[in-house]
Design a protein around this motif. Structure first.
Motif, short mmCIF file in Angstrom:
data_model
loop_
_atom_site.label_atom_id
_atom_site.label_comp_id
_atom_site.label_asym_id
_atom_site.label_seq_id
_atom_site.Cartn_x
_atom_site.Cartn_y
_atom_site.Cartn_z
N GLN A 178 12.10 0.43 6.40
CA GLN A 178 12.80 1.71 6.34
C GLN A 178 11.83 2.85 6.06
O GLN A 178 12.01 3.96 6.54
CB GLN A 178 13.89 1.66 5.28
N VAL A 179 10.82 2.54 5.26
CA VAL A 179 9.82 3.56 4.96
C VAL A 179 9.16 4.01 6.25
O VAL A 179 9.02 5.20 6.52
CB VAL A 179 8.76 3.00 4.00
N TYR A 180 8.77 3.01 7.05
CA TYR A 180 8.06 3.36 8.28
C TYR A 180 8.99 3.95 9.33
O TYR A 180 8.56 4.61 10.26
CB TYR A 180 7.29 2.15 8.80
N ALA A 181 10.28 3.73 9.17
CA ALA A 181 11.21 4.28 10.15
C ALA A 181 11.45 5.78 9.97
O ALA A 181 11.63 6.49 10.94
CB ALA A 181 12.54 3.53 10.08
N VAL A 182 11.47 6.26 8.73
CA VAL A 182 11.81 7.68 8.55
C VAL A 182 10.81 8.54 7.78
O VAL A 182 10.88 9.75 7.87
CB VAL A 182 13.17 7.87 7.81
N CYS A 183 9.92 7.92 7.02
CA CYS A 183 9.16 8.74 6.08
C CYS A 183 7.92 9.39 6.70
O CYS A 183 7.38 8.91 7.69
CB CYS A 183 8.75 7.91 4.87
N ASP A 184 7.49 10.49 6.08
CA ASP A 184 6.31 11.20 6.53
C ASP A 184 5.15 10.96 5.58
O ASP A 184 4.00 11.15 5.93
CB ASP A 184 6.57 12.71 6.55
N TYR B 60 -0.24 9.38 0.15
CA TYR B 60 -0.83 9.13 1.46
C TYR B 60 0.09 9.61 2.57
O TYR B 60 1.31 9.43 2.48
CB TYR B 60 -1.05 7.63 1.67
N PRO B 61 -0.48 10.18 3.63
CA PRO B 61 0.33 10.38 4.83
C PRO B 61 0.66 9.01 5.41
O PRO B 61 -0.13 8.08 5.25
CB PRO B 61 -0.61 11.14 5.77
N ILE B 62 1.79 8.90 6.05
CA ILE B 62 2.26 7.58 6.46
C ILE B 62 1.27 6.84 7.36
O ILE B 62 1.10 5.63 7.24
CB ILE B 62 3.66 7.69 7.12
N GLU B 63 0.56 7.60 8.23
CA GLU B 63 -0.34 6.94 9.18
C GLU B 63 -1.49 6.24 8.47
O GLU B 63 -2.04 5.27 8.96
CB GLU B 63 -0.97 7.93 10.18
N GLU B 64 -1.83 6.76 7.29
CA GLU B 64 -3.01 6.21 6.63
C GLU B 64 -2.71 4.98 5.79
O GLU B 64 -3.61 4.41 5.18
CB GLU B 64 -3.63 7.29 5.74
#
Ligand SMILES: Nc1ncnc2c1ncn2[C@@H]1O[C@H](COP(=O)(O)OP(=O)(O)OP(=O)(O)O)[C@@H](O)[C@H]1O
Ligand SMILES: [Mg+2]
Lengths: 353, 505
Positions: free
Chosen positions: B207-213, B227-231
């Motif tokens: 869920q974190v990876y589905a919506v968070c920035d 952290y930004p999500i990509e990192e």
């Protein structure tokens, strides 16, 4: 500061604090009147029995202490109070005296049946009333206050009917056994001590305390965990009725008669107050029996002190009411919140320098 | 304050008796972002949120909110609300004995011209709110009539309906299943587009990876980093939370093709039902078998389990336990037959708030032994310590009140309560609700271990993967009815298809 907080956080803080307060008031009063300052604590033997204000408090407070045992359990398990105990006291006493004297007889020297049968019948009547209350609360889910209101108004009247509207006098020394003395010690003190000790032992040796608190805190969760909430609540009310029965007999034995209109009058208030003074939340859940007992004697101490100071019996309730208001207010979450916030603010201010 | 930022918390510290819950924590929330607050059970996530909304008083640190000059200290949820911060707490805290509509509008009821509550408008508005979320319920009914999942949705709807700059969601999805979660995400994205800053706490990493920035990680009350999500890919996130490398997705289910139909039957139920919740169903479970119950929200998973356990009395049918016909009228009777039920609603049916961790753990065992056989204190301590150790319950001491534990740790205590009774048959209704990734894997392993020892287990979870990893068979429910079983081909797609009802009809 933090030490004070620790102290006030203790479970028995409130009852012991109140008790000490009353004692101090006594000392100051005695000193101010030019009496011996420790009058309150002096115990002497006169005519072969113990004598003194402290003994008087212990003696007169017996009924409240006995009632407090049952009331504590009821409050804990059902988050409500049994307001019928005073009336039930009266009914138990009337029933017992009616059996001992015979129906319609207002005064007797001869007992119509063995004393023990009469006493047991009185106690049983108390249990019966408790069962009725418990059934309404536990099985019909009626609010405790409403459920016990029925017997609050009815029990005393039933007692009056049983006594054929008379005050029944038992003029036989054996009936005075519960109200007089054993050796130098007033019997009521012993009866109360016995009730309290038995209750404490039962709570210590069985899982009853855990069950009652668990049901009082979360009925649904307790059921899922295998407790029969209804049965436990019912049982608490039966015990409360039992205590009311015993207290009624003690009270009646003091005056060797059954005066339906006056026995146990407004004792329910003292019993409930004892529980609250004992630091128990009237919202149910955790309880502390010792606290309630200390609370019971504190109330008696207040009453006795007020009388000693010369406040008339009619106005005494006013002072009691003031004390009740203070205690209930101190316990209220809003007030507690306010104080904890204040202390947090102070701590924060300190931290900032 | 930087442009763009709606909320900053600087150097927040807070101590509970015996626990440093927060130690100099920083947190920054920007406009129009969904910010995940992550950490193990007891890391301090809920505490940080409660410091912000005024439920907990923090000792040091400062909070700044966009548009308000000077540091902000809230004194209550209402106070925070006035400053544009609306919150959905971890434990649903609505009023069970008020209607859904009243709950939605409590504290901000629409008024008529003469100042009384405008019931008509309130009902109408409530209906609209619920309809927008496509939840089909009667808003005039009392809240307690609805399942925990619906209650959670109502709590969310209430928070979202208020004009706010900051929306806090503390594990809002713990009892929702995929459909509801998707609805919530749509809502969250819409608010993000409107510039609302959202704090989102969850233990579901997907869920974190589905919506968070952005992600902020806490560990033991301390800030690990932002952290930004990509990192921060999944493996790194788990490592940051636990402070060590850990692969939570490692296969734990050994591919044993045990044929349970040969094992002795433990329960054989025929035509059990409970009026209004579950239609007549048959159910069998063998010794050593783990059976999953699956279905949509309100499909009757929980209700079926409750009937087996006697928490809801059956109104029809017969039940055999170990080959003997039995009639179960109350949970205690089920327990004496060797059953146990871990309920899904932790707050209402699990914890005894004001009792200690020790008392909560031994409660069911003590109930089973009976009132006269009090467990000696030494034994109670031994049992409590055993499960605190085994389940790694994070508590100041065994005498700490359970309500002072973090949500996930409370859940572990209740699980310990049932393990302590050494049941033959255990019904686990959402056992990993609110439990962090590391412990989740431990619990799944524990379930498989119990099964190996010959115990039968019903496993209910809104997380299908979790069930795929533990169950050897699944029963599918739909609209309060058991509609089938999946024994072969236990895969995500197949199960999803069955749940939705495409497969059979
Ligand atoms: N009211 C309280 N009294 C005492 N200690 C508390 C209280 N509330 C929380 N704690 C302690 O503070 C710590 C942090 O708890 P918190 O609820 O913030 O954890 P969390 O990160 O939200 O965990 P979870 O994922 O399990 O919800 C825990 O160790 C907990 O025991
Ligand atoms: Mg939490």
């Amino acid at each position: 500061m933090s030490k004070l907080k620790k102290l006030t956080g203790r479970t028995l803080f409130l009852p012991i604090f109140c008790m000490l307060l009353v004692m101090c008031a006594n000392i100051i009063y005695d000193a101010a009147c030019g009496n011996f300052a420790l009058n309150f604590f002096t115990i002497s033997i006169q005519n072969g029995v113990l004598y003194g204000r402290l003994i008087d408090i212990l003696n007169r407070g017996s009924e409240i202490a006995i009632l407090a045992v049952g009331m504590t359990l009821v409050v804990s398990a059902s988050a409500g109070t049994d307001i019928s105990v005073g009336s039930v006291m009266s009914l138990a006493a009337s029933f017992c005296c009616m059996l001992l004297a015979g129906f319609g007889v207002s005064s007797t020297n001869e007992l119509q049946m063995p004393l023990i049968v009469g006493l047991l019948a009185g106690v049983l009547m108390g249990c019966l009333c408790g069962t009725f209350n418990g059934f309404l609360v536990a099985y019909l889910d009626i609010q405790p206050m409403v459920a016990t209101l029925i017997l609050y108004s009815a029990a005393r009247a039933i007692g009056l009917l049983l006594c054929n509207n008379l005050i029944v006098y038992i003029r036989n020394d054996s009936y005075a056994v519960l109200g007089k003395f054993i050796g130098p010690v007033p019997t009521p003190i012993l009866v109360a001590a016995a009730c309290v000790i038995i209750a404490l032992i039962v709570l210590k040796k069985t899982a009853l305390g855990l069950y009652i608190q668990s049901v009082g805190i979360n009925k649904r969760a307790s059921r899922i965990a295998g407790l029969n909430s209804r049965k436990i609540i019912l049982m608490c009310y039966i015990v409360c009725g039992l205590c009311a029965g015993i207290a009624g007999l003690v009270n009646s034995s003091r005056i060797t008669s059954a005066d339906s209109n006056n026995i146990g009058l407004s004792y329910e208030l003292d019993a409930i107050l004892a529980v609250a003074l004992g630091g128990n939340s009237l919202g149910g859940g955790k309880f502390n029996l010792i606290g309630s007992i200390i609370g019971a004697y504190t109330i008696q101490a207040i009453t006795t002190t007020l009388l000693a100071v010369g406040v008339s019996t009619d106005v005494a309730p006013v002072y009691k009411a003031i004390i009740v208001i203070i205690i209930v207010a101190v316990q209220a979450p809003a007030v507690k919140d306010y104080f904890s916030r204040q202390s947090a603010k102070r701590a924060a201010a300190k931290a900032r320098g | 304050m930087e442009k763009n930022v709606v909320l900053t918390m600087r150097g927040i510290s807070m101590t509970f008796p015996g626990v440093k819950a927060l130690d100099n924590v920083d947190f920054t929330l920007r406009k129009g972002e969904i910010h995940a607050l992550m950490g193990e059970n007891g890391a301090g996530k809920s505490t940080l949120i409660k410091c912000l909304t005024g439920i907990n008083a923090f000792e040091s640190g400062e909070i700044h909110v966009d548009g308000i000059s000077g540091p902000v200290v809230n004194h209550s949820t209402l106070d925070a609300q006035k400053k544009g911060i609306s919150t959905v707490y971890q434990e649903v805290n609505l009023c069970p004995n008020l209607s859904v509509a009243e709950n939605l509008f409590i504290g901000r009821e629409p008024k008529t011209r003469i100042g009384t509550i405008d019931w008509k408008t309130m009902t109408k508005k409530s209906q609209k709110i619920m309809k927008d979320l496509s939840i089909d319920i009667d808003v005039t009914q009392n809240l307690e009539n609805y399942s925990l999942a619906i209650q959670q949705m109502i709590a969310i709807a209430r928070a979202v309906d208020m004009e706010s700059k900051v929306l806090i969601l503390d594990e809002p999805t713990s009892s929702l299943d995929d459909n509801e979660v998707e609805k919530l995400f749509v809502l969250m994205r819409r608010l993000r587009a409107q510039g609302v800053g959202i704090i989102f706490v969850t233990h579901f990493l997907e869920q974190v990876y589905a919506v968070c920035d952005r992600i902020t990680v806490l560990r033991n009350g301390q800030l690990v980093g932002e952290y930004p999500i990509e990192e921060l890919p999944r493996v790194k996130l788990v490592a940051a939370m636990m402070g060590k490398d850990f692969d939570d997705l490692a296969a734990i289910k050994t591919e044993d093709k045990t044929d349970y139909s040969k094992a002795p039957l433990y329960i054989e139920a025929k035509g059990l039902s409970h009026k209004g919740t579950i239609k007549p169903f048959d159910f069998e479970i063998h010794k050593g078998e783990v059976v999953g119950l699956t279905g949509l929200l309100g499909s009757g998973r929980t209700e079926l389990a409750r009937v087996l356990y006697g928490a809801d009395k059956t109104q029809s049918g017969t039940m055999k336990v170990n080959g003997k016909e039995v009639k179960i009228n109350a949970p205690i009777e089920a327990m004496n037959l060797g059953m146990g039920l871990l309920p899904d609603d932790r707050k209402a049916e699990g914890i005894i708030q004001d009792l200690s961790v020790r008392e909560n753990i031994i409660l069911a065992l003590q109930a089973k032994r009976g009132v006269f056989k009090l467990l000696p204190m030494s034994k109670q301590i031994e049992i409590a310590d055993k499960y605190i150790e085994l389940l790694q319950i994070k508590t100041a001491s065994r005498e700490t009140l359970i309500k002072q534990l973090s949500g996930g740790n409370q859940q572990k205590v209740i699980l310990g309560r049932w393990l302590a009774t050494d049941p033959e048959f255990l019904i686990l209704d959402e056992p990993t609700r609110g439990i962090d990734v590391g412990t989740k894997t431990e619990i799944q392993k524990l379930v498989l271990k119990l099964a190996k020892e010959g115990k039968s287990i019903i496993f209910i979870s809104s997380e299908i993967e979790e069930m795929l990893r533990t169950c050897s068979r699944m029963a599918v429910l739909r609209d309060g009815q058991k509609v089938g079983e999946i024994t072969e081909d236990l895969t995500q797609q197949h199960v999803m298809a069955e749940i939705a009802g495409g497969g059979s009809k």
